[in-house]
Design a protein around this motif. Structure first.
Motif, PDB file in Angstrom:
ATOM      1  N   VAL A  83       0.842  -1.201   0.000  1.00 42.96           N
ATOM      2  CA  VAL A  83       0.000   0.000   0.000  1.00 42.96           C
ATOM      3  C   VAL A  83       0.876   1.249   0.000  1.00 42.96           C
ATOM      4  O   VAL A  83       0.603   2.207  -0.727  1.00 42.96           O
ATOM      5  CB  VAL A  83      -0.975  -0.002   1.203  1.00 42.96           C
ATOM      6  CG1 VAL A  83      -1.629   1.361   1.386  1.00 42.96           C
ATOM      7  CG2 VAL A  83      -2.038  -1.068   1.024  1.00 42.96           C
ATOM      8  N   GLN A  84       1.938   1.231   0.798  1.00 44.38           N
ATOM      9  CA  GLN A  84       2.843   2.381   0.843  1.00 44.38           C
ATOM     10  C   GLN A  84       3.396   2.676  -0.554  1.00 44.38           C
ATOM     11  O   GLN A  84       3.367   3.814  -1.018  1.00 44.38           O
ATOM     12  CB  GLN A  84       3.990   2.103   1.808  1.00 44.38           C
ATOM     13  CG  GLN A  84       5.041   3.180   1.831  1.00 44.38           C
ATOM     14  CD  GLN A  84       6.249   2.805   2.688  1.00 44.38           C
ATOM     15  OE1 GLN A  84       6.435   1.658   3.073  1.00 44.38           O
ATOM     16  NE2 GLN A  84       7.075   3.775   2.980  1.00 44.38           N
ATOM     17  N   ARG A  85       3.847   1.662  -1.234  1.00 49.81           N
ATOM     18  CA  ARG A  85       4.430   1.845  -2.569  1.00 49.81           C
ATOM     19  C   ARG A  85       3.378   2.340  -3.560  1.00 49.81           C
ATOM     20  O   ARG A  85       3.623   3.261  -4.339  1.00 49.81           O
ATOM     21  CB  ARG A  85       5.044   0.542  -3.058  1.00 49.81           C
ATOM     22  CG  ARG A  85       5.669   0.673  -4.434  1.00 49.81           C
ATOM     23  CD  ARG A  85       6.441  -0.544  -4.779  1.00 49.81           C
ATOM     24  NE  ARG A  85       7.642  -0.534  -3.958  1.00 49.81           N
ATOM     25  CZ  ARG A  85       8.838  -0.843  -4.409  1.00 49.81           C
ATOM     26  NH1 ARG A  85       8.999  -1.192  -5.651  1.00 49.81           N
ATOM     27  NH2 ARG A  85       9.877  -0.800  -3.621  1.00 49.81           N
ATOM     28  N   VAL A  86       2.200   1.744  -3.517  1.00 46.63           N
ATOM     29  CA  VAL A  86       1.124   2.144  -4.423  1.00 46.63           C
ATOM     30  C   VAL A  86       0.742   3.604  -4.197  1.00 46.63           C
ATOM     31  O   VAL A  86       0.556   4.369  -5.152  1.00 46.63           O
ATOM     32  CB  VAL A  86      -0.096   1.210  -4.248  1.00 46.63           C
ATOM     33  CG1 VAL A  86      -1.343   1.789  -4.889  1.00 46.63           C
ATOM     34  CG2 VAL A  86       0.205  -0.164  -4.826  1.00 46.63           C
ATOM     35  N   LEU A  87       0.629   4.014  -2.939  1.00 48.60           N
ATOM     36  CA  LEU A  87       0.245   5.398  -2.647  1.00 48.60           C
ATOM     37  C   LEU A  87       1.316   6.387  -3.096  1.00 48.60           C
ATOM     38  O   LEU A  87       0.996   7.468  -3.588  1.00 48.60           O
ATOM     39  CB  LEU A  87      -0.051   5.573  -1.160  1.00 48.60           C
ATOM     40  CG  LEU A  87      -1.283   4.837  -0.640  1.00 48.60           C
ATOM     41  CD1 LEU A  87      -1.440   5.058   0.850  1.00 48.60           C
ATOM     42  CD2 LEU A  87      -2.531   5.239  -1.400  1.00 48.60           C
ATOM     43  N   LEU A  88       2.573   6.034  -2.913  1.00 47.21           N
ATOM     44  CA  LEU A  88       3.647   6.920  -3.358  1.00 47.21           C
ATOM     45  C   LEU A  88       3.638   7.083  -4.881  1.00 47.21           C
ATOM     46  O   LEU A  88       3.798   8.187  -5.405  1.00 47.21           O
ATOM     47  CB  LEU A  88       5.003   6.403  -2.881  1.00 47.21           C
ATOM     48  CG  LEU A  88       5.266   6.539  -1.385  1.00 47.21           C
ATOM     49  CD1 LEU A  88       6.534   5.787  -0.993  1.00 47.21           C
ATOM     50  CD2 LEU A  88       5.365   8.001  -0.990  1.00 47.21           C
ATOM     51  N   ILE A  89       3.423   5.988  -5.595  1.00 53.27           N
ATOM     52  CA  ILE A  89       3.382   6.062  -7.054  1.00 53.27           C
ATOM     53  C   ILE A  89       2.152   6.834  -7.510  1.00 53.27           C
ATOM     54  O   ILE A  89       2.226   7.673  -8.421  1.00 53.27           O
ATOM     55  CB  ILE A  89       3.437   4.649  -7.673  1.00 53.27           C
ATOM     56  CG1 ILE A  89       4.828   4.041  -7.409  1.00 53.27           C
ATOM     57  CG2 ILE A  89       3.134   4.685  -9.164  1.00 53.27           C
ATOM     58  CD1 ILE A  89       4.947   2.577  -7.764  1.00 53.27           C
ATOM     59  N   ALA A  90       1.008   6.593  -6.870  1.00 53.18           N
ATOM     60  CA  ALA A  90      -0.207   7.338  -7.226  1.00 53.18           C
ATOM     61  C   ALA A  90       0.019   8.840  -7.028  1.00 53.18           C
ATOM     62  O   ALA A  90      -0.346   9.650  -7.888  1.00 53.18           O
ATOM     63  CB  ALA A  90      -1.387   6.859  -6.382  1.00 53.18           C
ATOM     64  N   THR A  91       0.633   9.201  -5.912  1.00 51.27           N
ATOM     65  CA  THR A  91       0.914  10.615  -5.632  1.00 51.27           C
ATOM     66  C   THR A  91       1.823  11.208  -6.693  1.00 51.27           C
ATOM     67  O   THR A  91       1.619  12.332  -7.152  1.00 51.27           O
ATOM     68  CB  THR A  91       1.537  10.764  -4.234  1.00 51.27           C
ATOM     69  OG1 THR A  91       0.623  10.254  -3.271  1.00 51.27           O
ATOM     70  CG2 THR A  91       1.861  12.205  -3.916  1.00 51.27           C
ATOM     71  N   LEU A  92       2.819  10.448  -7.107  1.00 54.11           N
ATOM     72  CA  LEU A  92       3.742  10.905  -8.145  1.00 54.11           C
ATOM     73  C   LEU A  92       3.003  11.287  -9.424  1.00 54.11           C
ATOM     74  O   LEU A  92       3.359  12.242 -10.102  1.00 54.11           O
ATOM     75  CB  LEU A  92       4.773   9.803  -8.436  1.00 54.11           C
ATOM     76  CG  LEU A  92       5.820  10.096  -9.495  1.00 54.11           C
ATOM     77  CD1 LEU A  92       6.761  11.207  -9.024  1.00 54.11           C
ATOM     78  CD2 LEU A  92       6.612   8.843  -9.806  1.00 54.11           C
ATOM     79  N   TYR A  93       1.917  10.566  -9.733  1.00 51.96           N
ATOM     80  CA  TYR A  93       1.147  10.820 -10.952  1.00 51.96           C
ATOM     81  C   TYR A  93      -0.103  11.665 -10.720  1.00 51.96           C
ATOM     82  O   TYR A  93      -0.936  11.796 -11.610  1.00 51.96           O
ATOM     83  CB  TYR A  93       0.769   9.492 -11.618  1.00 51.96           C
ATOM     84  CG  TYR A  93       1.966   8.828 -12.261  1.00 51.96           C
ATOM     85  CD1 TYR A  93       2.408   9.224 -13.516  1.00 51.96           C
ATOM     86  CD2 TYR A  93       2.673   7.840 -11.590  1.00 51.96           C
ATOM     87  CE1 TYR A  93       3.518   8.634 -14.100  1.00 51.96           C
ATOM     88  CE2 TYR A  93       3.781   7.236 -12.164  1.00 51.96           C
ATOM     89  CZ  TYR A  93       4.195   7.647 -13.418  1.00 51.96           C
ATOM     90  OH  TYR A  93       5.290   7.065 -13.992  1.00 51.96           O
ATOM     91  N   GLY A  94      -0.243  12.239  -9.522  1.00 50.53           N
ATOM     92  CA  GLY A  94      -1.373  13.112  -9.249  1.00 50.53           C
ATOM     93  C   GLY A  94      -2.700  12.391  -9.068  1.00 50.53           C
ATOM     94  O   GLY A  94      -3.765  12.978  -9.231  1.00 50.53           O
TER      95      GLY A  94
END
Length: 149
Positions: A83-94
């Motif tokens: 979840v941490q990784r997914v949220l960081l990547i999602a944030t990176l793409y707005g």
């Protein structure tokens, strides 16, 4: 269905009220921090309150269910790391994300598995989409939660 069942539980509603209060505090979610509402039939969480304003999320979000092979503490840890990784990547793409925990909060739902995946245990349901920015929620000071030896 899970959301309706949880909202019928007085203890559940009381806990939501304790965490979503306007009283000054160093944790919880103040009502003006809830973000947009979803409207009838929209998959969002309302924390037992209606958010202020007329802003709405998009009506066709993407949903993801994070699963693990087993349902043990090590699986929970790995799911949290994912979840941490997914949220960081999602944030990176707005991309905005929110958690739809209601089905997982019900004890009878925790034991269910996806019939298409014989050994998959759902750990988190995540709603992805685009929406307006929301305010940060208060955080406790590190000294309140960190124990020193």
């Amino acid at each position: 269905m899970a959301d309706a069942q949880l909202h019928a539980d007085g203890d559940y509603r009381a806990e939501l009220a304790r965490w979503t209060t306007e009283a000054p505090r160093s944790d919880g979610i103040p009502p003006d921090h809830l973000g947009p509402g979803g409207g009838a039939g929209t998959l969002t969480r309302d924390f037992g309150q209606l958010p202020a304003g007329d802003i709405r999320w998009e009506t066709c979000p993407q949903l993801a269910v994070l699963t693990t092979r087993d349902d043990q503490p090590l699986d929970w840890l790995r799911a949290g790391q994912a979840v941490q990784r997914v949220l960081l990547i999602a944030t990176l793409y707005g991309v905005s994300a929110s958690f739809l925990y209601q089905p997982l909060d019900l004890r009878d739902m925790r034991g269910r598995t996806d019939p298409r995946h014989h050994r998959a245990h759902p750990q988190m349901i995540i709603r992805f989409g685009y929406g307006p920015a929301v305010l940060d929620t208060p955080r406790r000071p590190v000294s309140d939660i960190l124990e020193t030896a």
